[in-house]
Design a protein around this motif. Structure first.
Motif, short mmCIF file in Angstrom:
data_model
loop_
_atom_site.label_atom_id
_atom_site.label_comp_id
_atom_site.label_asym_id
_atom_site.label_seq_id
_atom_site.Cartn_x
_atom_site.Cartn_y
_atom_site.Cartn_z
N GLY A 19 0.96 -1.25 -0.17
CA GLY A 19 -0.02 0.21 0.07
C GLY A 19 0.80 1.52 -0.03
O GLY A 19 1.94 1.37 0.46
N PRO A 20 0.33 2.24 -0.58
CA PRO A 20 0.77 3.75 -0.33
C PRO A 20 1.06 4.24 0.90
O PRO A 20 0.24 3.63 1.65
CB PRO A 20 0.26 4.77 -1.12
CG PRO A 20 -1.25 3.98 -1.24
CD PRO A 20 -1.04 2.53 -1.33
N ASN A 127 -4.17 6.86 -8.53
CA ASN A 127 -2.58 7.40 -8.39
C ASN A 127 -1.91 7.10 -7.39
O ASN A 127 -0.51 7.01 -7.24
CB ASN A 127 -2.56 8.95 -8.74
CG ASN A 127 -2.92 9.19 -10.21
OD1 ASN A 127 -3.34 8.16 -11.26
ND2 ASN A 127 -3.22 10.39 -10.45
N LEU A 128 -2.61 6.87 -6.09
CA LEU A 128 -1.84 6.55 -4.81
C LEU A 128 -1.13 5.42 -5.06
O LEU A 128 0.03 5.04 -4.37
CB LEU A 128 -2.98 6.47 -3.63
CG LEU A 128 -3.37 8.03 -3.29
CD1 LEU A 128 -4.76 7.66 -2.42
CD2 LEU A 128 -2.46 8.93 -2.74
N TRP A 129 -1.68 4.38 -5.87
CA TRP A 129 -0.90 2.99 -6.06
C TRP A 129 -0.07 2.88 -7.33
O TRP A 129 0.77 2.32 -7.15
CB TRP A 129 -2.04 1.94 -6.13
CG TRP A 129 -2.78 1.41 -4.80
CD1 TRP A 129 -2.22 0.52 -3.98
CD2 TRP A 129 -3.71 2.27 -4.19
NE1 TRP A 129 -2.93 0.47 -2.86
CE2 TRP A 129 -3.92 1.58 -2.89
CE3 TRP A 129 -4.50 3.19 -4.76
CZ2 TRP A 129 -5.20 1.81 -2.03
CZ3 TRP A 129 -5.73 3.54 -3.79
CH2 TRP A 129 -5.86 2.84 -2.53
N THR A 130 -0.60 3.97 -8.59
CA THR A 130 0.03 3.69 -9.60
C THR A 130 1.11 4.53 -9.96
O THR A 130 1.91 4.33 -11.09
CB THR A 130 -0.84 3.79 -10.73
OG1 THR A 130 -1.71 4.94 -10.77
CG2 THR A 130 -2.13 2.45 -10.74
N GLU A 131 1.26 5.89 -9.21
CA GLU A 131 2.29 6.78 -9.61
C GLU A 131 3.06 6.99 -8.19
O GLU A 131 2.70 6.75 -7.07
CB GLU A 131 1.61 7.90 -9.90
CG GLU A 131 0.86 7.77 -11.32
CD GLU A 131 0.40 9.13 -11.75
OE1 GLU A 131 0.68 10.17 -11.16
OE2 GLU A 131 -0.65 9.31 -12.80
N THR A 142 -2.18 17.54 -5.06
CA THR A 142 -3.16 16.69 -5.84
C THR A 142 -3.04 15.44 -5.79
O THR A 142 -4.05 14.66 -5.84
CB THR A 142 -2.73 17.31 -7.52
OG1 THR A 142 -2.83 18.27 -7.79
CG2 THR A 142 -3.69 16.32 -8.36
N HIS A 143 -1.87 14.63 -5.39
CA HIS A 143 -1.75 13.32 -5.26
C HIS A 143 -2.30 12.98 -3.97
O HIS A 143 -3.10 11.96 -3.79
CB HIS A 143 -0.02 13.09 -5.06
CG HIS A 143 0.19 11.68 -5.24
ND1 HIS A 143 0.09 10.72 -6.38
CD2 HIS A 143 0.46 10.66 -3.98
CE1 HIS A 143 0.55 9.53 -5.88
NE2 HIS A 143 0.71 9.55 -4.59
#
Length: 201
Positions: A19-20, A127-131, A142-143
């Motif tokens: 997890g992020p 995006n928390l998981w993919t970037e 933004t994130h």
């Protein structure tokens, strides 16, 4: 703007992955400085209104005071714990602390300052998981302001000359992860003593 369902689906989609995380570092010294807490509370009571909070949604701006003040974006996960005195307690994390209308921001108010954050509230939770977390202030906002449920806490301050100092002291106390300025200087401490491995008994 992402809906609660969007967040739920992102969590389900990535449950099996690492997890992020947020880099949360609380300063021990500021948190233990009880005299400083008392003075800050007294100064807030003297110069700021009572704090109010609302869900941080894009449409909130028009409902905010057209006055100078202090604000926070606060993430409050939905878990609540039942206490023995019949009350409920919930966890919250201050993500960002800011000011509207302090020195150098003469025309600024809580209402028009909030408008600057609307684009950050549209962040995609996926995006928390993919970037990788961005390194710029705007990118980080933004994130992480995609987290839900997200609240906007605010208090008006009539004496604009007091705002910058109050903001700096709040940032020093809470050390919000999305702020860069006025954060306390913290040092990590690693033990030099080897720790024995845990054994199953």
């Amino acid at each position: 703007m992402a809906t609660p369902d969007t967040h739920e689906r992102s969590v389900i989609r990535h449950r099996a992955e690492a997890g992020p995380s947020l880099d949360i570092r609380l300063g021990i010294a500021p948190m233990l400085d009880v005299p400083a807490h008392r003075v800050l509370q007294d100064d807030l009571e003297e110069h700021a209104s009572l704090w109010e909070h609302a869900l941080a949604v894009e449409s909130l701006g028009s409902a905010l005071p057209d006055q100078a003040g202090l604000y926070m974006f606060v993430w409050r996960p939905s878990i609540r714990l039942a206490m023995a005195d019949d009350s409920w307690s919930s966890f919250h994390q201050v993500l960002y602390i800011g000011q509207a209308g302090g020195s150098g921001q003469r025309g600024n108010t809580l209402r028009n300052r909030y408008k600057d954050y609307k684009k950050h509230l549209r962040g995609n939770p996926e995006n928390l998981w993919t970037e990788e977390p961005p390194t710029t202030r705007a990118g980080r906002l933004t994130h992480y302001l995609a987290l839900r449920p997200l609240e906007f806490w605010f208090a008006t301050v009539e004496n604009r000359a007091k705002i910058k100092n109050l903001e700096a002291r709040l940032i020093n106390l809470y050390n919000p992860p999305l702020n860069n300025q006025n954060r306390p200087k913290l040092r990590g401490r690693l033990s030099s003593i080897p720790q024995p491995a845990l054994r199953d008994s």
